[in-house]
Design a protein around this motif. Structure first.
Motif, short mmCIF file in Angstrom:
data_model
loop_
_atom_site.label_atom_id
_atom_site.label_comp_id
_atom_site.label_asym_id
_atom_site.label_seq_id
_atom_site.Cartn_x
_atom_site.Cartn_y
_atom_site.Cartn_z
N THR A 1 -19.40 -7.41 -19.03
CA THR A 1 -18.74 -6.36 -18.29
C THR A 1 -18.90 -5.06 -19.06
O THR A 1 -18.66 -5.03 -20.25
CB THR A 1 -17.24 -6.65 -18.10
N GLN A 2 -19.30 -4.01 -18.37
CA GLN A 2 -19.55 -2.74 -19.04
C GLN A 2 -18.84 -1.59 -18.33
O GLN A 2 -19.18 -0.44 -18.51
CB GLN A 2 -21.06 -2.48 -19.07
N ALA A 3 -17.85 -1.91 -17.50
CA ALA A 3 -17.25 -0.87 -16.69
C ALA A 3 -16.25 -0.01 -17.45
O ALA A 3 -16.16 1.18 -17.24
CB ALA A 3 -16.56 -1.50 -15.48
N THR A 4 -15.46 -0.63 -18.31
CA THR A 4 -14.37 0.09 -18.96
C THR A 4 -14.48 -0.02 -20.46
O THR A 4 -14.57 -1.13 -21.00
CB THR A 4 -13.01 -0.49 -18.52
N LEU B 1 -20.12 -2.71 -25.43
CA LEU B 1 -18.82 -3.17 -24.94
C LEU B 1 -17.71 -2.23 -25.40
O LEU B 1 -16.78 -1.93 -24.65
CB LEU B 1 -18.54 -4.59 -25.44
N LEU B 2 -17.78 -1.78 -26.64
CA LEU B 2 -16.77 -0.86 -27.16
C LEU B 2 -16.72 0.44 -26.36
O LEU B 2 -15.64 1.01 -26.17
CB LEU B 2 -17.05 -0.55 -28.63
N LEU B 3 -17.87 0.89 -25.90
CA LEU B 3 -17.96 2.18 -25.21
C LEU B 3 -18.15 2.05 -23.70
O LEU B 3 -18.52 3.01 -23.04
CB LEU B 3 -19.09 3.02 -25.81
N GLY B 4 -17.91 0.86 -23.17
CA GLY B 4 -18.03 0.69 -21.73
C GLY B 4 -19.42 0.92 -21.20
O GLY B 4 -19.60 1.41 -20.08
N GLY B 5 -20.43 0.57 -21.99
CA GLY B 5 -21.82 0.73 -21.57
C GLY B 5 -22.44 2.04 -21.99
O GLY B 5 -23.64 2.23 -21.80
N LYS B 6 -21.67 2.96 -22.54
CA LYS B 6 -22.22 4.24 -22.97
C LYS B 6 -22.92 4.10 -24.32
O LYS B 6 -22.54 3.27 -25.15
CB LYS B 6 -21.12 5.29 -23.07
N LEU C 1 -14.83 -9.00 -26.13
CA LEU C 1 -15.37 -8.38 -27.33
C LEU C 1 -15.21 -9.30 -28.53
O LEU C 1 -16.12 -9.45 -29.35
CB LEU C 1 -14.66 -7.05 -27.58
N GLY C 2 -14.05 -9.97 -28.63
CA GLY C 2 -13.82 -10.89 -29.73
C GLY C 2 -14.74 -12.10 -29.71
O GLY C 2 -15.14 -12.61 -30.75
N ARG C 3 -15.10 -12.56 -28.51
CA ARG C 3 -16.02 -13.70 -28.42
C ARG C 3 -17.38 -13.33 -29.02
O ARG C 3 -17.96 -14.08 -29.81
CB ARG C 3 -16.18 -14.14 -26.96
N TRP C 4 -17.89 -12.16 -28.62
CA TRP C 4 -19.19 -11.76 -29.15
C TRP C 4 -19.10 -11.39 -30.63
O TRP C 4 -20.03 -11.65 -31.40
CB TRP C 4 -19.74 -10.59 -28.34
N SER C 5 -17.98 -10.83 -31.04
CA SER C 5 -17.82 -10.49 -32.45
C SER C 5 -17.71 -11.74 -33.31
O SER C 5 -18.12 -11.73 -34.47
CB SER C 5 -16.57 -9.62 -32.64
#
Length: 376
Positions: free
Chosen positions: A24-27, A113-118, A307-311
């Protein structure tokens, strides 16, 4: 290659078989100030304690420019491959082999993910002539530079690194150069609209010199951005674990790794001080923000949980390569480094820890700032 939201890495095995990971990259994760904050814990989350074999794909390990053979004379230690001795001044402690390239591409996804896709936080829309030329310092696999070039076809994007590990197939407005950015920068002055630096903590011995070089290569009014993770950890309550505590092996790990890096003259705890460094180098309009970066899927918030899963995967891939060269050069046995990393990995899964993602951007002063009513 023109999608505004970069495609995720090739499917990596989920760290939890009963909760599939979706991109998810929306928010974006909320950005805040530099202090620790309380993060609500999901008490029902079960976190695995094992490692992970990443299957994220990377590009070909081939340079896109004509290079002397010495650039490819890699060095090897502790079963890992490192940059060429041609860059003996760089003395960079992380490897450049395929496992490291996969880790870097995974970190790219985490930053998205941290920046919502930016890809950036700097206000590039303020540039009067738009973004025409961009420099990505320490480009690694080149994935950020490629994505930025895709999103900005009008801009020329140059990525530099001491390792020629970037792919051949890139957008026509993107190219890579093998450069040691601790040596005098060869680009013309007043050349770039935007300079991007990500994951560079521990890379430079003299940050002030590097930032002054960057300042001279930016056009008046152009931007520099620094993105990185903090080499320190917080509890879910917001408490910073800044002293060695046997109950938290991660504190022992950071104590030894950070101390070894500092003794080399290449400190890893840079992000917290970057705002001041940019101001002392002559930048203006310096803005600093942080984002919570959980290292396991313990948060209740869905965005933070993903985010925690990927981290969690990233930590499994990062602990040993981040430590092994630094600590073995201090006399540690490889087996002892691995044992410490294993203890940390088990602890990360059992506790509610988070780090901080740091995003700091700044502007080069413009002679017309007074006319425009801007800060000098």
């Amino acid at each position: 290659m023109s999608s505004p939201s970069p495609s995720p890495p090739a499917a990596a095995a989920s760290p939890s078989t009963d909760v599939p990971i979706t991109y998810t990259q929306a928010t974006p994760v909320p950005l805040s100030g530099p202090d620790g904050i309380h993060v609500e814990v999901d008490e029902d989350e079960e976190v695995p304690t094992g490692g992970h074999d990443s299957s994220i794909s990377t590009g070909n390990s081939t340079a896109t420019t004509s290079l002397s053979s010495s650039i490819f004379s890699f060095t090897y230690a502790n079963g890992r491959r490192y940059h060429s001795d041609r860059f003996n001044r760089a003395n960079y402690f992380l490897p450049n082999d395929e496992n490291e390239q996969e880790r870097l591409d995974l970190l790219h996804h985490i930053f998205l993910l941290l920046l919502g896709g930016k890809l950036y936080t700097a206000p590039l829309e303020n540039l009067s002539n738009g973004v025409q030329k961009v420099l990505d310092v320490g480009t690694g696999t080149g994935i950020w530079a490629i994505d930025f070039a895709d999103e900005n076809p009008q801009a020329e994007v140059i990525g530099t690194d001491i390792s020629p590990i970037q792919p051949n197939w890139v957008p026509p407005n993107c190219k890579f150069e093998v450069e040691d950015m601790e040596e005098t920068w060869t680009f013309p002055n007043n050349e770039f609209d935007y300079i991007h630096m990500r994951g560079m903590s521990g890379s430079f011995a003299d940050w002030h010199w590097v930032l002054k070089q960057a300042l001279s290569k930016l056009k008046p009014g152009a931007y520099l951005e620094f993105q990185d993770y903090s080499c320190e950890v917080y509890l879910a309550t917001g408490q910073l674990l800044d002293t060695v505590d046997p109950a938290h092996p991660i504190t022992t790990y950071f104590h030894h790794v950070n101390s070894a890096a500092e003794s080399m003259g290449r400190p890893t705890r840079i992000a917290r001080f970057m705002k001041g460094k940019l101001e002392r180098a002559g930048f203006v309009d310096v803005e600093e923000r942080t984002a919570v970066w959980p290292v396991a899927p313990w948060p209740k918030d869905k965005r933070l949980k993903e985010l925690g899963r990927w981290s969690g995967i990233a930590s499994a891939e990062s602990l040993f390569p981040f430590a092994v060269r630094l600590l073995t050069e201090k006399g540690w046995a490889v087996e002892d480094v691995r044992k410490l990393c294993d203890e940390v990995q088990v602890s990360l899964a059992k506790n509610q820890y988070y780090a901080l993602g740091w995003f700091v951007h700044a502007r080069k002063p413009d002679p017309d700032d007074k006319k425009k009513g801007r800060a000098r």
